[in-house]
Design an enzyme around this catalytic site. Structure first.
Site, PDB file in Angstrom:
ATOM      1  N   ALA A   1       0.786  -1.199   0.054  1.00 34.33           N
ATOM      2  CA  ALA A   1       0.014   0.155   0.085  1.00 34.33           C
ATOM      3  C   ALA A   1       0.826   1.516  -0.074  1.00 34.33           C
ATOM      4  O   ALA A   1       2.139   1.192   0.230  1.00 34.33           O
ATOM      5  CB  ALA A   1      -0.884  -0.015   1.199  1.00 34.33           C
ATOM      6  N   LYS A   2       0.330   2.503  -0.249  1.00 34.42           N
ATOM      7  CA  LYS A   2       0.972   3.587   0.109  1.00 34.42           C
ATOM      8  C   LYS A   2       0.099   4.867   0.117  1.00 34.42           C
ATOM      9  O   LYS A   2      -1.159   4.733  -0.411  1.00 34.42           O
ATOM     10  CB  LYS A   2       2.001   4.073  -1.342  1.00 34.42           C
ATOM     11  CG  LYS A   2       3.020   4.801  -1.111  1.00 34.42           C
ATOM     12  CD  LYS A   2       3.990   4.051  -0.228  1.00 34.42           C
ATOM     13  CE  LYS A   2       5.341   4.988  -0.727  1.00 34.42           C
ATOM     14  NZ  LYS A   2       6.436   4.052  -0.425  1.00 34.42           N
TER      15      LYS A   2
END
Ligand code: GLU
Length: 413
Positions: free
Chosen positions: A105-106
């Protein structure tokens, strides 16, 4: 700052090539390329001068077949959905390549953290968590520091989330030690860069002691990489910050540079050192050129000036695809980001494990386990690259893509 298209296409190209070589169907390719969920929120805060300011915040959750979503939170004026999406995909491959039980994720907020006061940053972070808390959690999505964020910001995330759900240190990594942070997390990305360079040098048979390194960026990653490389006998001959670069052909006085930077906030006019331009820094002859700042630093425009034997991607996506082609033609070996800078997420994983077990590890254990995982991954990537006659990036992507695909297969989709 990178052209977003270029950054994106580094990932897109490498993933397409990997899927094609592995014989994956278009649907599998699509599944590996697209994100599972993309969240955008608007965050209003009242600034210290009484004015209202509104920022956009993002979280892209790419894949969680191998474990909860995991990845950094970036504060930078150029953050947007496209960039965050691209970096989220890189995280899925990075955790898979390291074979740690996490997904990718980011997140990010489009703000300039240097122009916000500490109170404003705290408000912004807490409001972001207020809007995001249903989508994150120790078993769901675990944030961490990235460009423009640090341990204090992670501490605020922990505090805000815990106010809703009860004490939950494992919701975020890279926290201050006294809030459940791990020994060795702060230096982990830079230390990991040095460990990977050591592993590459051992396989290539070249002595690391006496080799030269040039580091673009003297933030958390670049600075720790410089010290750890120096400890391995490497001569760090130049480093830079956003304003200037410093050069010393016999190796820099790193302690002196840190002291000067802490006292004056700049690398300009350090006693006994010569300032050079950013362009001159990139053109220096060296064994290892280490871009450790933002993505898209090496492009078609400056690639011909480079004079290094290896390029080690300490930043995420610092080399555009056309620059990569040019470097490969000149036999410059590129150590890809998903291997070179994975030390950070590995120690984040250790921090998460320690938080879940309510048990802190001593530094020697963190460092020993970090070395074990990174040396193993570097060895796997170099062996596949050698056996298949492909680049290190292609080998890393193939190993990572196979692991994500195997997990997806096992879940039955
Ligand atoms: N932001 C770092 C990265 O890009 C660390 C992420 C993490 O620790 O989750 O790898």
């Amino acid at each position: 700052m990178p052209s977003k298209t270029n950054t994106l296409s580094t990932f897109t190209n490498a993933l397409s090539t990997a899927c094609e070589r592995l014989g994956y169907s278009d649907s599998i390719h699509k599944l590996l390329a697209l994100s599972a969920r993309e969240i955008k929120v608007e965050i209003p805060i009242v600034r210290d001068n009484g004015e209202l300011a509104v920022f956009s915040g993002y979280r892209v959750q790419h894949h969680n077949a191998r474990g909860p979503y995991k990845g950094g939170l970036r504060y930078h004026p150029k953050v947007d959905l496209e960039e965050v999406r691209d970096l989220a995909s890189l995280m899925t491959l990075k955790t898979a390549l390291m074979d740690i039980p996490l997904g990718g994720a980011k997140g990010g907020i489009d703000c300039d953290p240097h122009s916000l006061t500490s109170r404003e940053l705290e408000m912004l972070t807490r409001k972001f968590v207020k809007r995001m808390h249903r989508h994150i959690g120790p078993e769901m999505d675990i944030m961490a520091p990235d460009v423009g964020t640090d341990a204090s910001i992670m501490g605020w995330i922990h505090s805000e989330y815990s106010a809703i759900y009860g004490h939950s240190p494992a919701v975020v990594t890279g926290k201050p030690i006294n809030l459940g942070g791990s020994q060795g997390r702060e230096k982990a990305t830079g230390y990991g860069v040095a460990i990977v360079i050591d592993a590459v040098a051992r396989t290539r048979g070249g002595p690391l002691s006496g080799a030269t390194a040039v580091i673009q960026g003297f933030g958390n990653v670049g600075m720790h990489a410089a010290f750890c490389l120096r400890d391995l006998g490497v001569k760090v001959i130049a480093v830079s910050d956003s304003r200037t670069a410093v050069y010393g052909k016999d190796g820099l006085d790193l302690d002196g540079l840190v002291k000067h930077k802490q006292e004056r906030g700049t690398l300009e006019d350090v006693d006994g050192h010569r300032n050079i331009s950013h362009e001159e820094l990139l053109a220096l002859e060296c064994d290892y050129l280490i871009p450790a700042a933002l993505g898209g630093a090496i492009t078609r425009k400056n690639v011909d000036t480079l004079n290094c034997r290896h390029l080690v991607e300490a930043a995420n996506a610092p080399v555009t695809p056309d620059a990569e082609d040019a470097l490969l033609k000149r036999n410059v070996e590129i150590v890809p980001d998903i291997l070179a800078n994975a030390g950070g997420v590995i120690v984040s994983y250790f921090e998460w494990v320690q938080n879940l077990q309510r048990r802190a590890w001593p530094l020697f254990k963190v460092d020993r386990e970090l070395n074990r995982i990174l040396h193993g991954a570097a060895h796997d990537v170099m062996s596949r690259s050698h056996d298949e006659g492909i680049t290190l990036r292609a080998a890393a992507y193939e190993i990572a893509a196979m692991r994500v695909k195997d997990a997806l297969d096992a879940t039955g989709f």
